[in-house]
Structures are given as structure tokens and as C-alpha cells.
Design a protein around this motif. Sequence first.
Motif, PDB file in Angstrom:
ATOM      1  N   SER B 236      29.116 -68.658 -99.245  1.00 17.37           N
ATOM      2  CA  SER B 236      30.125 -69.679 -99.528  1.00 17.37           C
ATOM      3  C   SER B 236      30.519 -70.465 -98.287  1.00 17.37           C
ATOM      4  O   SER B 236      30.551 -71.695 -98.299  1.00 17.37           O
ATOM      5  N   SER B 237      30.806 -69.761 -97.218  1.00 19.28           N
ATOM      6  CA  SER B 237      31.293 -70.453 -96.019  1.00 19.28           C
ATOM      7  C   SER B 237      30.214 -71.359 -95.438  1.00 19.28           C
ATOM      8  O   SER B 237      30.518 -72.394 -94.851  1.00 19.28           O
ATOM      9  N   VAL B 238      28.931 -70.968 -95.622  1.00 17.34           N
ATOM     10  CA  VAL B 238      27.848 -71.799 -95.094  1.00 17.34           C
ATOM     11  C   VAL B 238      27.761 -73.107 -95.867  1.00 17.34           C
ATOM     12  O   VAL B 238      27.694 -74.198 -95.287  1.00 17.34           O
ATOM     13  N   VAL B 239      27.834 -72.997 -97.205  1.00 15.82           N
ATOM     14  CA  VAL B 239      27.790 -74.204 -98.043  1.00 15.82           C
ATOM     15  C   VAL B 239      28.996 -75.075 -97.730  1.00 15.82           C
ATOM     16  O   VAL B 239      28.879 -76.297 -97.555  1.00 15.82           O
ATOM     17  N   GLU B 240      30.124 -74.422 -97.617  1.00 15.32           N
ATOM     18  CA  GLU B 240      31.368 -75.129 -97.336  1.00 15.32           C
ATOM     19  C   GLU B 240      31.296 -75.846 -95.975  1.00 15.32           C
ATOM     20  O   GLU B 240      31.646 -77.020 -95.857  1.00 15.32           O
ATOM     21  N   GLY B 241      30.824 -75.123 -94.987  1.00 17.08           N
ATOM     22  CA  GLY B 241      30.721 -75.688 -93.641  1.00 17.08           C
ATOM     23  C   GLY B 241      29.740 -76.844 -93.579  1.00 17.08           C
ATOM     24  O   GLY B 241      29.981 -77.854 -92.914  1.00 17.08           O
ATOM     25  N   PHE B 242      28.629 -76.689 -94.298  1.00 16.03           N
ATOM     26  CA  PHE B 242      27.602 -77.729 -94.326  1.00 16.03           C
ATOM     27  C   PHE B 242      28.177 -79.026 -94.904  1.00 16.03           C
ATOM     28  O   PHE B 242      27.995 -80.115 -94.379  1.00 16.03           O
ATOM     29  N   ARG B 243      28.916 -78.874 -95.995  1.00 12.92           N
ATOM     30  CA  ARG B 243      29.507 -80.046 -96.638  1.00 12.92           C
ATOM     31  C   ARG B 243      30.581 -80.661 -95.739  1.00 12.92           C
ATOM     32  O   ARG B 243      30.706 -81.880 -95.652  1.00 12.92           O
ATOM     33  N   TYR B 244      31.326 -79.786 -95.060  1.00  8.09           N
ATOM     34  CA  TYR B 244      32.407 -80.243 -94.192  1.00  8.09           C
ATOM     35  C   TYR B 244      31.879 -81.124 -93.058  1.00  8.09           C
ATOM     36  O   TYR B 244      32.520 -82.067 -92.621  1.00  8.09           O
TER      37      TYR B 244
END
Lengths: 431, 286
Positions: B236-244
Motif C-alpha cells: 500500500s505505501s509503495v503505491v501511495e508513495g508512487f502516486r504522491y
Amino acid sequence: MSDVVIRVENLYKHYRLGMIGTGTLSHDLNRWWYAIRGKENPYLKISEKNVRGVKGKSDYVWALEDINFDVKRGATLGIIGKNGAGKSTLLKILSRVTGPTKGGFKVKGRIASLLEVGTGFHQELTGRENIFTNGAILGMTKAEIKKKLDEIIAFSGIERYIDTPAKRYSSGMYVRLAFAVAAHLDSEILIADEVLAVGDAEFQKKCLGKMKDVAGSGRTVLFVSHNLVSLRALCTTSLLMQHGKLIASGETNQMISMYLAANKQIEGAAGADIPQSESSVFTGEAKFKKLYVLDENGEPKNTFFFNETIVIVLHLEVYQKLENVMSNIFVLNQFGERILMATANSGYKPCTYEKGEHEITIKFNDNLMPGEYSFGLSLANFFTGANIDFVESFGNFTVAKESKSGDTEYPWATVHGYIQPDTDWKEKKIN
Amino acid sequence: MKEKETTEHWDVVVDADKNRISINIRELWRYRDLIMQFAKRDIATVYYQTILGPLWFLIQPLLTSLLFIVVFSNIAGIKTDGIPGILFYLSGLTVWGYFLTSFNATSNTFVTNAAIFGKVYFPRMVTPISKIISSLFIFGVQFLLFLGFLIYFMLFKGLHMSVNIYMLLIPYLVLVMGGIGLGAGIIISSLTTKYRDITFLVTFGVQLLLYLTPVIYPMTEIVGKKRMIILANPISSVVEGFRYAFFPVGQFPFKHLAYSSIVMVIMLFAGMLMFNKIEKNFMDTV
């Protein structure tokens, strides 16, 4: 520092027979369910025939038992044994494809193993691309392969197709390319299993030559083959294995003799008592009682060297005096076809047997080609041809490609025909 | 005599009685050409005898994104943080896709390679590592697709986007994603050598995992207990960070990324241990 490059110490490998072909939880549970009811493992039955060297519980089989040997640098070591003797398992462990159960081994230098030709070939890739992948799988670096690329392609003899996908190759081309890659490996130790059993006769010869070069260049070679001829040509020393045990090691010629002799002991002497059930025609007047297959020295045998004299001793029990009869012996090939007939009375004349037991000795002088054979027997009326006793097929025996002395062995993979006729060749240049 | 032996140098020592775990990095390095050769082969053979060839790598995320726009954005009305739908879904799917291809390609290592493994020795880790590399290539292609859409929206749709510092973290995010994919993959591949049943469980589990990852919905929409569950998923945090990195809404999930990194290290370590144990004798049970 000693010159030993491979040291195998107390090596054991066991296989659990019940595991063969199973391995899912449901099967394991089923096995467990049988076990708590005190019943036999249901998956054991399929593999019962394999049970050898049983130790403790019967569902464990020792594929290798207490193997110890050293291989010196530059040696070419052959491994001889029947199917299931553990040769391939040993090579697999030395190639590190699977691990030992007990004990282990140590190696100095890089090992390349050829348990199969063309491992990792991809149908969609071209020959050239496959050389790179296959070479890398066998442990070569890209630079090494590049350096040898031309040599590999030339050796394979398929220059024209090298940029065509491998799926368009004939099986012969496929194998040629695969062996070409393997032959150019630069490892200190080469382990090869039956790789010469591929390609046509010409290519086999080329492969054997290449293997000889490898052995001659001071590299260490371990070689398993059922082709005792190429084994003899290649390996100076050999190991003899039987039922997962190392039973002897020494000079290859000696090991081959022991191997052929051991076959005799395992299978028992061919022939002996002919049971009544073997007779397809039986009038009650006479009966072939015994058949012995012997060598020149009267030793019972069922595997003969090429060009070795075979002696048959027949016991014929005659219950009442028989006149105008003849006895014949046939040799049948592995398909059960009669390839020759010999008659006890070579002049094709009727003969007479008194009541009682008769011994007939027949000598076959070195005229069978390598192959698997059996005998057929008939005692028939000379005029009508009606059988009195007829045995369709009895006493299997093998003629090997190897000769007793090692100088007149049969050199090719394909055996043409069954009999070597006694011919007289005259040659002269006429033009 | 025993003492003399110990002074001798042996390149390979196999001993069943000393069942030590060895992760031989040096040996892996020696086989680096094989890793690259396998990776190249995987990429090349995917589109042999197809008309569209590598375009298939693009069609998949594109169609999935369109489907998501229709189903989740239009019908279900799930918000996309004000980001255009196609960019929102593509950004999520691209990085999720890297996990998915890495995991799928490595989770059946032993079973699909049994034929090769049974005939020749090379460090078995070569295969999953090569899969991670070929997956990285596919990720690269899909990432370019995403960038293409991003530029299109900036030029023609007036999307305002400024370069931000978090973009520099993208390689690290990709690394964590690949690491988790590899770790999970080799754990599963070690388990499936004996019990294939796990394969079915895993196929189903991965489908569920997509819904526990902020690919379809933005993290900003999730509150309370649900948030905890979703953040427990290390992806989750990777997807979130990527989008961020492209659409900074809210805060960069540093804390959660640290958690994901730790999970990655643990998974890789555990995976290597299991893999190491299995690779020695798996040929007898596969």
C-alpha cells in the motif's frame, strides 16, 4: 596438496518409494489414514518392483549406499552398471542437481555436467540465441561463448540454419547444436551421462572424438554409458556399480568383464529345466528336458561377447523308440522371429532315437551379430513334419558388442542383421 | 590424515550431515550472464508470433484502467483525489503490476523449471532474479505509457504539475516493490514444491490483495480501522508513495514506507532461507 579433484565420502541417497508421483496433501493424508489403520501404504504397490537393498522399513530404498571413491586430476572414469544400479543418481548428486541423504563429496575446480543435451533450449529462439542461453546454463560466461561461437557453429555443422528458430530444426540438428555447445565447455571436470547416444553414426563418431580430445587435454571426465564400446574407448579406469553399491573399481577392460560376468550371476544361468508348459506340441513320445547355454569352457552364461563360441547342451528324454525323426534348433531374434535353423543331423537325414535320455551338444561358432536371442526346439517326424515336442522360445541370451579380447568388437550403434556369414572377399582394382 | 584434509582447498563441498544455509552471492555474481540471458529470453519469447508484440504490455493496463473508470469511477462513484481517472488508475496499476508480474513469475520457480533444474546445476536463485529483471522491463514500458498520458494531460488538458523532490524516491519504491514480489515469490515457490494446493490459494489471495491496495481508491478516502488494515499491506505505501510523487495530495507516507522496507527485508531473508533449504532436494519431491 594431493592430486585428487573429486572425493566422495560415505555417500548415501535414499528415495521414499511412496513419494513417487505423489506429493499432494491429499495423498499424504490418504497414506496417513492407511497407516493408522495398520494397512500398507497404498502408494507403495506401484513401486514394489524397485525394492532393493531394503533397510528397516520397506518404503525406503537406498539408491546409493556407502559410496567412496577418489578421482585424480586428468582421469577419465567410466561408471558401469545395469539400469537402476545408481549410476545416474550418483551423477545427479555430483552435478548438484539433488543432494545426498548422508555423507557428501568435495570437488576442486569447476564442474560442468551433461546429464542431457540441450537443456534449456527454447523452441522460439534461433540457434545462435540458444547457444548463448544453453552455454550460460552450463556455466559459461558471455565472453567465453562469444570467443567460441564460430567454433561451436562449425562443429555443429548447421551453419545454414543458425539464425532459424530451433522449432524448425530436425531432431538431428537440434542434438548436433546442443552437443556442440556442451563440447566446448571449458570446465576442469566434465560429467557426462549417455550423451553419445544421440545423432547419426557420423555425428556419434565426432562426439566420441571430441570427448577423447577433452580427456586427452588433461581434464577430468566422469562418463556413464550403456555403450561399453565407447566406454572402453574413452575411459582408462571404471567403477562397477550394482544395486546402489560400488562393487569394484579398476581398469575398464577388467570392469567390463566383471560386469558381463555379474549379469550371469544376477539373472541365473540361461535355460536349465524346460517346464512342460513351454511345449506347445507334445505327443508324449519324447520331451526336451533341459537346455543349457554355455561358453566354450562349459560355464553357463547368458551374455556372450561378440564372436564368442556358444555351446548348447540339450537333454532329450525319449519314452519309446523313435524312427525317422529329426531334431532341430532355432535361434529367434528379440521379436520372436526365427532367424536360423540348425538340425542335429546336418545331412538332413532321418535318424533314430533309442528309448532313454539323450544329450545333444550343439556348437555355434562365432556367427551371431550383437543382439538378444532365444532358442526354439523341435523334434518332428522326418517325412510328415509333424511335431513330437515343440518348444517355441526358451533360454534368452544376449550377444554383446564387446569382444573378449577387445580388438574385434562391434563398432556401430545400429546392428545390421543377425548372422555374420562365412564369406570370402576378394578385391582387386579393375579400372 | 583428517587434519591434512582440512588444509586442502575444495571449491565445492557438499555434505548432507552439515546442513548449513549458504547464500552464495559470489556464485550468483559469476552467473550474472545467465541471469541476463534468462531475462532477455523471457522478454523476447513473450511476443514471438504475436502481431502486436510488446504492445500487449500496454494494452493490458490501458484496458484495465478504462474498465476501472467505468466501474469504480462512473458507476460506483469512488473519488480519485481530483486526479484524472486514467492517470489515477494507470499510476496505481503500473506499480501494482510490477509486484504482480514479479510475484507471479517467481512463485512457481521450482515447478516450472523442474526440467532444467533436474538436469543441470546453477544457483537456483538465478531464475527468480532473472524474472524480477524481466518484470522490471515490462514495468518500464508501462511506466512510459503512464508518462505519455501524463504529458498529454499537461499539454492539452491543462493539468498543472510541478517537479517535486519525491520523484527521486521512485527508484527506491520500485526496488521495494520488486523486493517484496521476489520475497513473497520465493516463499511461495518453496512451499509449492510439495503441495501444489497452495498455488490455488495464492491465485485467489493475490486477487484479494488488489482490493487491499490503494489502486482503485485513494488513501485519503480511507479512515479508521479500515486504514490500519490497508496499511498493514506492505504494498500500500509503495503505491501511495508512487502516486504522491506525481500528484502530491496529503502527506508522503514515510512511516509506512519504512514499515514496507522492513517487511521486504524480512520476506527476502526468510524466502532465501526457505529457498536454500528446498533447492537441495526438491527434485525428489517436486
